[in-house]
Design a protein around this motif. Sequence first.
Motif, PDB file in Angstrom:
ATOM      1  N   LEU A 246       0.882  -1.239   0.175  1.00  0.00           N
ATOM      2  CA  LEU A 246       0.111  -0.164   0.041  1.00  0.00           C
ATOM      3  C   LEU A 246       0.843   1.304  -0.270  1.00  0.00           C
ATOM      4  O   LEU A 246       0.672   2.254  -0.692  1.00  0.00           O
ATOM      5  CB  LEU A 246      -0.810  -0.076   1.456  1.00  0.00           C
ATOM      6  CG  LEU A 246      -2.251  -0.319   1.171  1.00  0.00           C
ATOM      7  CD1 LEU A 246      -2.931  -0.148   2.673  1.00  0.00           C
ATOM      8  CD2 LEU A 246      -2.889   0.668   0.383  1.00  0.00           C
ATOM      9  N   ARG A 247       1.915   1.207   0.912  1.00  0.00           N
ATOM     10  CA  ARG A 247       2.739   2.362   0.908  1.00  0.00           C
ATOM     11  C   ARG A 247       3.420   2.709  -0.143  1.00  0.00           C
ATOM     12  O   ARG A 247       3.685   3.834  -0.607  1.00  0.00           O
ATOM     13  CB  ARG A 247       3.945   1.969   2.013  1.00  0.00           C
ATOM     14  CG  ARG A 247       4.550   3.276   2.584  1.00  0.00           C
ATOM     15  CD  ARG A 247       6.010   3.156   1.903  1.00  0.00           C
ATOM     16  NE  ARG A 247       6.482   4.837   1.926  1.00  0.00           N
ATOM     17  CZ  ARG A 247       7.572   5.371   2.391  1.00  0.00           C
ATOM     18  NH1 ARG A 247       8.390   4.518   2.879  1.00  0.00           N
ATOM     19  NH2 ARG A 247       7.843   6.311   2.237  1.00  0.00           N
ATOM     20  N   VAL A 250       0.312   3.033  -3.360  1.00  0.00           N
ATOM     21  CA  VAL A 250      -0.623   4.266  -3.075  1.00  0.00           C
ATOM     22  C   VAL A 250      -0.073   5.453  -2.649  1.00  0.00           C
ATOM     23  O   VAL A 250      -0.357   6.586  -2.964  1.00  0.00           O
ATOM     24  CB  VAL A 250      -1.889   3.649  -2.218  1.00  0.00           C
ATOM     25  CG1 VAL A 250      -2.714   4.634  -2.023  1.00  0.00           C
ATOM     26  CG2 VAL A 250      -2.538   2.411  -2.829  1.00  0.00           C
ATOM     27  N   VAL A 251       0.643   5.262  -1.686  1.00  0.00           N
ATOM     28  CA  VAL A 251       1.188   6.697  -0.700  1.00  0.00           C
ATOM     29  C   VAL A 251       2.197   7.248  -1.568  1.00  0.00           C
ATOM     30  O   VAL A 251       2.109   8.585  -2.077  1.00  0.00           O
ATOM     31  CB  VAL A 251       1.575   6.518   0.716  1.00  0.00           C
ATOM     32  CG1 VAL A 251       2.059   7.678   1.202  1.00  0.00           C
ATOM     33  CG2 VAL A 251       0.495   5.781   1.689  1.00  0.00           C
TER      34      VAL A 251
ATOM     35  N   VAL B 106      -0.473   3.954   7.219  1.00  0.00           N
ATOM     36  CA  VAL B 106      -0.352   4.291   5.831  1.00  0.00           C
ATOM     37  C   VAL B 106      -1.864   4.470   5.340  1.00  0.00           C
ATOM     38  O   VAL B 106      -1.677   5.306   4.422  1.00  0.00           O
ATOM     39  CB  VAL B 106       0.079   2.440   5.317  1.00  0.00           C
ATOM     40  CG1 VAL B 106       0.165   2.655   3.887  1.00  0.00           C
ATOM     41  CG2 VAL B 106       1.210   2.297   5.984  1.00  0.00           C
ATOM     42  N   VAL B 109      -2.766   8.162   6.080  1.00  0.00           N
ATOM     43  CA  VAL B 109      -1.996   8.884   4.967  1.00  0.00           C
ATOM     44  C   VAL B 109      -2.716   9.063   3.755  1.00  0.00           C
ATOM     45  O   VAL B 109      -2.830   9.897   3.048  1.00  0.00           O
ATOM     46  CB  VAL B 109      -0.645   8.701   5.021  1.00  0.00           C
ATOM     47  CG1 VAL B 109       0.340   9.394   3.869  1.00  0.00           C
ATOM     48  CG2 VAL B 109       0.042   9.109   6.353  1.00  0.00           C
ATOM     49  N   ALA B 110      -2.950   7.675   3.277  1.00  0.00           N
ATOM     50  CA  ALA B 110      -3.624   7.510   1.884  1.00  0.00           C
ATOM     51  C   ALA B 110      -4.703   8.233   1.971  1.00  0.00           C
ATOM     52  O   ALA B 110      -5.362   8.953   0.863  1.00  0.00           O
ATOM     53  CB  ALA B 110      -3.466   6.032   1.578  1.00  0.00           C
ATOM     54  N   GLN B 113      -4.412  11.949   1.543  1.00  0.00           N
ATOM     55  CA  GLN B 113      -4.092  12.246   0.129  1.00  0.00           C
ATOM     56  C   GLN B 113      -5.328  12.208  -0.761  1.00  0.00           C
ATOM     57  O   GLN B 113      -5.083  13.223  -1.690  1.00  0.00           O
ATOM     58  CB  GLN B 113      -2.983  11.279  -0.200  1.00  0.00           C
ATOM     59  CG  GLN B 113      -1.476  11.489   0.311  1.00  0.00           C
ATOM     60  CD  GLN B 113      -0.758  10.628  -0.609  1.00  0.00           C
ATOM     61  OE1 GLN B 113      -1.080   9.619  -1.163  1.00  0.00           O
ATOM     62  NE2 GLN B 113       0.611  10.587  -0.268  1.00  0.00           N
ATOM     63  N   GLN B 114      -6.059  11.143  -0.609  1.00  0.00           N
ATOM     64  CA  GLN B 114      -7.318  11.154  -1.603  1.00  0.00           C
ATOM     65  C   GLN B 114      -8.260  12.154  -1.357  1.00  0.00           C
ATOM     66  O   GLN B 114      -8.539  12.902  -2.413  1.00  0.00           O
ATOM     67  CB  GLN B 114      -7.876   9.683  -1.325  1.00  0.00           C
ATOM     68  CG  GLN B 114      -7.197   8.436  -1.911  1.00  0.00           C
ATOM     69  CD  GLN B 114      -6.389   8.645  -3.115  1.00  0.00           C
ATOM     70  OE1 GLN B 114      -7.058   9.100  -3.919  1.00  0.00           O
ATOM     71  NE2 GLN B 114      -5.213   8.092  -3.092  1.00  0.00           N
ATOM     72  N   LEU B 222       6.322   8.504   6.454  1.00  0.00           N
ATOM     73  CA  LEU B 222       5.184   8.466   5.353  1.00  0.00           C
ATOM     74  C   LEU B 222       5.129   9.532   4.710  1.00  0.00           C
ATOM     75  O   LEU B 222       4.895   9.422   3.175  1.00  0.00           O
ATOM     76  CB  LEU B 222       3.987   7.615   5.825  1.00  0.00           C
ATOM     77  CG  LEU B 222       3.842   6.496   6.121  1.00  0.00           C
ATOM     78  CD1 LEU B 222       2.375   6.084   6.772  1.00  0.00           C
ATOM     79  CD2 LEU B 222       4.022   5.459   5.021  1.00  0.00           C
TER      80      LEU B 222
END
Lengths: 306, 284
Positions: A246-247, A250-251, B106, B109-110, B113-114, B222
Amino acid sequence: MRRSPVRRPPGRRPSTRPSWLERPRPLTQAAKAVALAVVVLLVCVPFLVIVSTSLASTDEVVANGGWVLWPTDPSLKAYRDILDGGIVTHALGVSVGVTVVGTLLSLLCTVTLAYALARPGVFGGRPVLLLVLFTFLFPPGMIPSFLLVKELGLLDSYASLVLPVLVNVFNLVVLRGFFQGIPDELYEAARLDGAGDLRVLVSVVLPLSKAALAVVGLFYAVAYWNSWFYASLYLESDHWPLQQVLRTYVVAGSGLTDATTGEGTVTAPQTVQMAVLVIATVPILLIYPFLQKYFTKGVLTGAIKS
Amino acid sequence: MLPGLAYFLLFHYGALVGNVIAFKEYVPFDGLWGSPWTGGGNFQRMFEDTAFWDSVLNTVWIAVLQLVFYFPVPLGLALLLHSLTWSSVRRFVQSVAYLPHFISWVIVVALFQQLLGDTGLLNSGLDGMGLHTVDIIGNPDAFKPLVVAQVIWKDAGWGTIIFLAALAQVDEQQYEAAAIDGAGPWRRFWHVTLPAVRPVIVLLLIMRLGDILSVGFEQMLLQRDAVGPEASEIIDTFVYYRGIVGGDYGFAAAAGLFKGVVGALLVYAANKVAHRLGEQGVYK
């Protein structure tokens, strides 16, 4: 917090409002309702957007500027793509394996240690307790821990995700507190019946500690499921668990294809990214409702006793 | 108790001993014990390194912002929840509010971001209304408010547990007695509710002060790439980049040891203050 059950006359609304408490003014009630709605929406809307986007078609997502609140033509294509035996499927397997094995091992070690530390008169009990609590005050630090894992030859093995974090001091204290709350008479009765330490633990203590075990088990499982830093530190990419995948994809936005085929760095489509997010979240959402009722009880035993 | 004890001896005390690397120059070929000693050389380099002090400053700054903006939120939310008499609503909101605590950094943070990134929910909304878009994720100036907002989203709900527990221990009869004596809602709040949570507030404040050198390592790591080290470097990420990424193990271990020692002293001092104030403190 649940109040002690009060018998109320039949047919009344399930409210625990005591007779002396006046009904709040409409304005106060409205303000409270708005505040609660905001809290619920702040948590729920992000999840809704993620799930919706993962179900939408790529065209729709692009046309909408990267996200969708309500897909017009929902499909499971994104999920089929990532679960087609590629890197995500593999990572899912790794995450499930590490979580299951890690949680069981952690529970085993924590339960036995907590039980020994909870009983008075165990040889060396007090020094060991201080030894354990001191690590809470003074953690060893990232670099020495890393070098230790390296010197033990654990690099690039799944053991490196489990062994360095095997026992959590907070969880240990929660369990110890819970074990101490069990009445001494029960221990003595079992002792008189000729049960050894192990026997007492298995047939008396554990059945009485289901709530605490559930909470501590959940904490361990969530920690293993969510951990990515150790994976990024210790593992090569073909051993990655889900969070690290994922990291990366996606990130950090690297291409999903370049790890599987070694070529092409096209960023994965939004729908696929969202589908990975959903897959990483769903197990937690699934076990959460079953364990949620134990939270307060389990956390409090730890908080009060420590 | 043996397996658990063995774990602590090996992975905590073994690693603790490994801190001698802070006084050595690590040569991978010679290993931990064969590497030459440098005495305080690593520490001297560290104290002269402006990047190190920048990371200390960032760490403390973020911790202070969290103290001011995050800390009151769980308390307020707990008071709000406690004031609800409709228990099914209360339990539902509690369940929803606890949930983000169990989501990994994770994913958090995702999610941010979205929602707040340049093509996210917020910006397509602003764009749709013909307004200027704002870059929250990649903007170093917005980084500190952003990370505080993330902590609030993730942990404010979970943080209510301990306040709710304190509130639940209040005897209903105290409220009743106060009400019979003619105390209105505000007076009851002031004289019954607040005293019940005061010890918890003091305890958590002190713990937070003792922990001021630790702010979310994973959270910063991250997002470091998006905003650069000036805004986001904290002591832990500094140690990570210098040591594990840069290979300067002795130097990074020195920085980590510095953090550990100062942190332990702060927790110890904070606990002393707690005892002095007549509170229970964190330990003993």
